[in-house]
Design a protein around this motif. Structure first.
Motif, short mmCIF file in Angstrom:
data_model
loop_
_atom_site.label_atom_id
_atom_site.label_comp_id
_atom_site.label_asym_id
_atom_site.label_seq_id
_atom_site.Cartn_x
_atom_site.Cartn_y
_atom_site.Cartn_z
N TYR A 164 0.81 -1.21 0.00
CA TYR A 164 0.00 0.00 0.00
C TYR A 164 0.85 1.27 0.00
CZ TYR A 164 -4.12 -2.86 1.12
OH TYR A 164 -5.14 -3.77 1.09
N ILE B 228 -6.39 -4.45 -3.21
CA ILE B 228 -5.05 -3.86 -3.32
C ILE B 228 -5.04 -2.71 -4.32
CG2 ILE B 228 -2.69 -4.31 -4.11
CD1 ILE B 228 -3.04 -7.18 -3.01
N THR C 299 -7.40 0.26 -3.21
CA THR C 299 -6.84 1.01 -2.08
C THR C 299 -5.71 1.92 -2.55
OG1 THR C 299 -7.40 -0.74 -0.51
CG2 THR C 299 -5.71 0.84 0.17
N ARG C 300 -4.88 1.41 -3.42
CA ARG C 300 -3.79 2.23 -3.96
C ARG C 300 -4.34 3.35 -4.83
NH1 ARG C 300 1.23 1.06 -3.93
NH2 ARG C 300 1.52 1.87 -6.03
N ASN D 92 -5.68 6.24 -2.90
CA ASN D 92 -4.59 6.94 -2.21
C ASN D 92 -3.57 7.51 -3.20
OD1 ASN D 92 -4.86 6.62 0.86
ND2 ASN D 92 -5.28 4.55 0.12
#
Length: 212
Positions: free
Chosen positions: A175, A201, A204-205, A208
């Motif tokens: 992450y 995965i 979430t990346r 962000n």
């Protein structure tokens, strides 16, 4: 008289080496300080580029490059891969090659990640490794390489009660990396758990603002 003369000689002998010794120390100290403090960043590690703003100073890049490269997990088979050693044989390979180089050139002003697709042996992993190496070497970007099957296996192993790793301990560097390469995405049987985990995965990346 002999005693006075002797005392004076002793004083002179003691005094002169102390004076020279002190000068030597001062000179050595000046050289050490001058050599150890960077004349560009003055020890701060960054300097102001007229066009790019604050950037990592070259004095920190050598150590930073080594640390980033060690943490990147690029397999030994691909550690020598570079853009210079990639030789496009088709127009699509040339396009992928140009796009990967431009990605490095434009980073961090890029809006999306990359997906290399193709048959075995066309150089997908070569380009991905070369891209990471240039990002780390030229721009000190925190990058991570993971073969998707190995990552999924590490996550599964973390569920074992006797495992020393937790799921978050495995996923934390995934992450946190600014740029992540997931190699061999299509090689794993796409069960619902695999799809859900990979979606978690990548999503979430994405939210962000990390590139994959």
């Amino acid at each position: 008289m002999s005693t006075d003369s002797s005392d004076k000689r002793i004083l002179r002998i003691v005094d002169r080496p102390q004076k020279n010794y002190g000068n030597d120390l001062i000179e050595k100290a000046n050289v050490t300080v001058k050599d150890s403090v960077c004349q560009f960043c003055f020890g701060t590690g960054t300097w102001m580029h007229p066009d790019k703003g604050a950037i990592l100073c070259e004095c920190r890049r050598s150590n930073s490059r080594d640390e980033l490269f060690k943490a990147s997990r690029i397999p030994s088979l691909f550690r020598k891969c570079s853009f210079g050693s990639y030789h496009p044989a088709t127009p699509t390979q040339q396009w992928a090659f140009d796009y990967a180089q431009n990605f490095v050139k434009e980073y961090p002003d890029v809006g999306r990640g990359l997906l290399f697709m193709g048959s075995v042996g066309v150089g997908k992993t070569h380009l991905a490794a070369a891209l990471l190496k240039d990002l780390m070497g030229e721009k000190a970007v925190h990058c991570l390489f993971y073969e998707s099957g190995s990552l999924l296996k590490a996550i599964q192993d973390s569920y074992n009660p006797v495992s020393e790793n937790s799921e978050m301990r495995v996923l934390a560097p995934v992450y946190q990396a600014e740029v992540l390469v997931l190699d061999e995405l299509g090689a794993t049987v796409p069960t619902s758990w695999v799809r859900d985990t990979l979606y978690q995965i990548i999503n979430t990346r994405y939210i962000n603002r990390k590139l994959t």
